[in-house]
Design an enzyme around this catalytic site. Sequence first.
Site, PDB file in Angstrom:
ATOM      1  N   TYR A 167      58.162  51.876  87.368  1.00  0.00           N
ATOM      2  CA  TYR A 167      56.941  51.308  86.058  1.00  0.00           C
ATOM      3  C   TYR A 167      57.306  52.641  85.244  1.00  0.00           C
ATOM      4  O   TYR A 167      57.409  53.405  85.426  1.00  0.00           O
ATOM      5  CB  TYR A 167      55.731  51.973  87.027  1.00  0.00           C
ATOM      6  CG  TYR A 167      53.859  51.775  86.858  1.00  0.00           C
ATOM      7  CD1 TYR A 167      53.623  50.346  86.242  1.00  0.00           C
ATOM      8  CD2 TYR A 167      53.497  52.617  86.641  1.00  0.00           C
ATOM      9  CE1 TYR A 167      52.620  50.340  85.694  1.00  0.00           C
ATOM     10  CE2 TYR A 167      52.228  52.293  86.880  1.00  0.00           C
ATOM     11  CZ  TYR A 167      51.834  51.137  85.959  1.00  0.00           C
ATOM     12  OH  TYR A 167      50.499  50.995  85.797  1.00  0.00           O
ATOM     13  N   SER A 171      61.650  52.313  92.839  1.00  0.00           N
ATOM     14  CA  SER A 171      60.868  52.242  92.835  1.00  0.00           C
ATOM     15  C   SER A 171      60.068  49.961  92.804  1.00  0.00           C
ATOM     16  O   SER A 171      59.793  49.399  93.230  1.00  0.00           O
ATOM     17  CB  SER A 171      59.930  52.927  91.466  1.00  0.00           C
ATOM     18  OG  SER A 171      58.720  52.777  92.330  1.00  0.00           O
ATOM     19  N   MET A 172      59.314  50.068  91.166  1.00  0.00           N
ATOM     20  CA  MET A 172      58.405  48.833  91.488  1.00  0.00           C
ATOM     21  C   MET A 172      59.823  47.814  91.100  1.00  0.00           C
ATOM     22  O   MET A 172      59.340  46.688  91.162  1.00  0.00           O
ATOM     23  CB  MET A 172      57.121  48.849  89.695  1.00  0.00           C
ATOM     24  CG  MET A 172      55.902  48.794  90.311  1.00  0.00           C
ATOM     25  SD  MET A 172      54.954  48.485  89.631  1.00  0.00           S
ATOM     26  CE  MET A 172      53.545  50.161  90.252  1.00  0.00           C
ATOM     27  N   TRP A 184      58.306  50.142  96.016  1.00  0.00           N
ATOM     28  CA  TRP A 184      57.767  50.121  96.051  1.00  0.00           C
ATOM     29  C   TRP A 184      56.963  48.799  95.910  1.00  0.00           C
ATOM     30  O   TRP A 184      56.630  47.830  95.132  1.00  0.00           O
ATOM     31  CB  TRP A 184      56.617  50.523  94.495  1.00  0.00           C
ATOM     32  CG  TRP A 184      55.822  50.632  95.018  1.00  0.00           C
ATOM     33  CD1 TRP A 184      54.948  52.406  95.623  1.00  0.00           C
ATOM     34  CD2 TRP A 184      54.211  50.482  94.219  1.00  0.00           C
ATOM     35  NE1 TRP A 184      53.519  51.906  95.364  1.00  0.00           N
ATOM     36  CE2 TRP A 184      53.185  51.188  94.701  1.00  0.00           C
ATOM     37  CE3 TRP A 184      54.770  49.524  93.404  1.00  0.00           C
ATOM     38  CZ2 TRP A 184      51.979  49.997  94.607  1.00  0.00           C
ATOM     39  CZ3 TRP A 184      53.174  48.294  93.426  1.00  0.00           C
ATOM     40  CH2 TRP A 184      51.530  48.629  93.454  1.00  0.00           C
ATOM     41  N   ASP A 238      59.461  61.241  99.266  1.00  0.00           N
ATOM     42  CA  ASP A 238      59.097  60.404  98.418  1.00  0.00           C
ATOM     43  C   ASP A 238      57.467  60.209  98.516  1.00  0.00           C
ATOM     44  O   ASP A 238      57.092  59.674  99.372  1.00  0.00           O
ATOM     45  CB  ASP A 238      59.461  58.739  98.293  1.00  0.00           C
ATOM     46  CG  ASP A 238      59.057  57.965  97.514  1.00  0.00           C
ATOM     47  OD1 ASP A 238      57.675  58.486  96.868  1.00  0.00           O
ATOM     48  OD2 ASP A 238      60.108  56.854  97.224  1.00  0.00           O
ATOM     49  N   HIS A 270      60.816  60.506  95.035  1.00  0.00           N
ATOM     50  CA  HIS A 270      60.825  59.466  94.670  1.00  0.00           C
ATOM     51  C   HIS A 270      62.023  59.194  93.302  1.00  0.00           C
ATOM     52  O   HIS A 270      62.046  57.616  92.665  1.00  0.00           O
ATOM     53  CB  HIS A 270      59.516  59.194  93.917  1.00  0.00           C
ATOM     54  CG  HIS A 270      59.150  57.224  93.520  1.00  0.00           C
ATOM     55  ND1 HIS A 270      59.443  56.900  94.187  1.00  0.00           N
ATOM     56  CD2 HIS A 270      58.704  56.638  92.496  1.00  0.00           C
ATOM     57  CE1 HIS A 270      58.907  55.262  93.638  1.00  0.00           C
ATOM     58  NE2 HIS A 270      58.820  56.031  92.709  1.00  0.00           N
TER      59      HIS A 270
HETATM   60  C1  856 Z   1      59.915  55.352  87.677  1.00  0.00           C
HETATM   61  C2  856 Z   1      55.307  52.939  91.594  1.00  0.00           C
HETATM   62  C3  856 Z   1      50.104  53.476  92.529  1.00  0.00           C
HETATM   63  O1  856 Z   1      51.299  52.997  92.748  1.00  0.00           O
HETATM   64  C4  856 Z   1      51.884  53.921  91.964  1.00  0.00           C
HETATM   65  O2  856 Z   1      51.673  54.939  91.654  1.00  0.00           O
HETATM   66  C5  856 Z   1      53.290  54.056  91.120  1.00  0.00           C
HETATM   67  C6  856 Z   1      54.013  55.019  90.894  1.00  0.00           C
HETATM   68  C7  856 Z   1      55.086  54.932  90.028  1.00  0.00           C
HETATM   69  C8  856 Z   1      56.076  53.798  90.269  1.00  0.00           C
HETATM   70  C9  856 Z   1      57.528  53.191  89.617  1.00  0.00           C
HETATM   71  O3  856 Z   1      57.661  52.423  89.621  1.00  0.00           O
HETATM   72  O4  856 Z   1      57.722  54.990  89.348  1.00  0.00           O
HETATM   73  C10 856 Z   1      58.650  54.346  89.167  1.00  0.00           C
HETATM   74  O5  856 Z   1      58.314  55.438  86.918  1.00  0.00           O
HETATM   75  C11 856 Z   1      53.996  52.931  91.905  1.00  0.00           C
END
Ligand code: 856
Length: 295
Positions: free
Chosen positions: A96, A166-167, A191, A212, A243
Amino acid sequence: MHPTPLSRLTQLATRLTVVLVLAAATVAVASPAQAAGPYERGPDPTNTILTASRGPFATATASVSSLVSGFGGGTVYYPTDTSQGTFGAVAISPGYTARWSSLSWLGPRIASHGFVVIGIETDSVYDQPDSRGRQLLAALDYLVNDSSATVRNRIDRDRLAVAGHSMGGGGTLEAASSRPALQAAVPIAPWNLDKSWSEVRVPTLIVGGESDSIAPVSSHSEPFYSSISQAEKAYLELNNASHFFPQTTNTPLARQMVAWLKRFVDDDTRYDQFICPGPTRGGDTEEYRSTCPMS
Ligand code: 856
């Protein structure tokens, strides 16, 4: 004099023994160690090779326009050697708000072990895991169908994999769920709001960070790992990692990821030794679990 029934039996038994001994000797000579699988590429692996900044293959890059359909373009890394047959391919998504540049060290690192790698840009940096999963698959489709001949002709279209952070790791699970023909998946600090991946049939390595706080392993990596019941799987938790551990060069991540791709995309059992039983707790390793044995 005619042989008695008993001496006739003894004679047959002797002949059978000779035949069996010769057959065993023939097998021993014909298979000196273990037959190499058809997709094995590169030298016998060592810990030194897997932890070096580059693997044995020289690589080149090609950029992918943001105008392609289904994802936001990106960068392809490919082995330049055309003498050893085709390679498997892996698509990797950032997280993300992030760009491929956040993970780009992984491109040449993985490609130099004998894979075509596409690091993708997403259509929007705000895309959610389900969208990232579809974009990873669109990037693989692009590689095998629409990329330049230089890239396309190096790829074995039946040996494809996905990964992401992450995402993008959440998207990796989505892609594996929707395309069971994939050979491997590597969600990194994944995530996702969906905690159950029981339908996944793709061999999956999850790598999480102990510290994380964005995708805590207790509510992301660990339940994701536990929910997989129909595929080979492994879980590596990195000691004290946040993370953002994949956003700088991370040797244990690269080592385990390359071993997993080699084992399942290339069917290369020479890498079993790094997966099963795998790393022991201590140093960088907080925890390791897997569905041993593999072979
Ligand atoms: C680097 C995924 C509620 O979800 C979140 O706050 C969140 C934040 C970041 C990420 C992610 O993909 O970080 C990767 O940008 C969820």
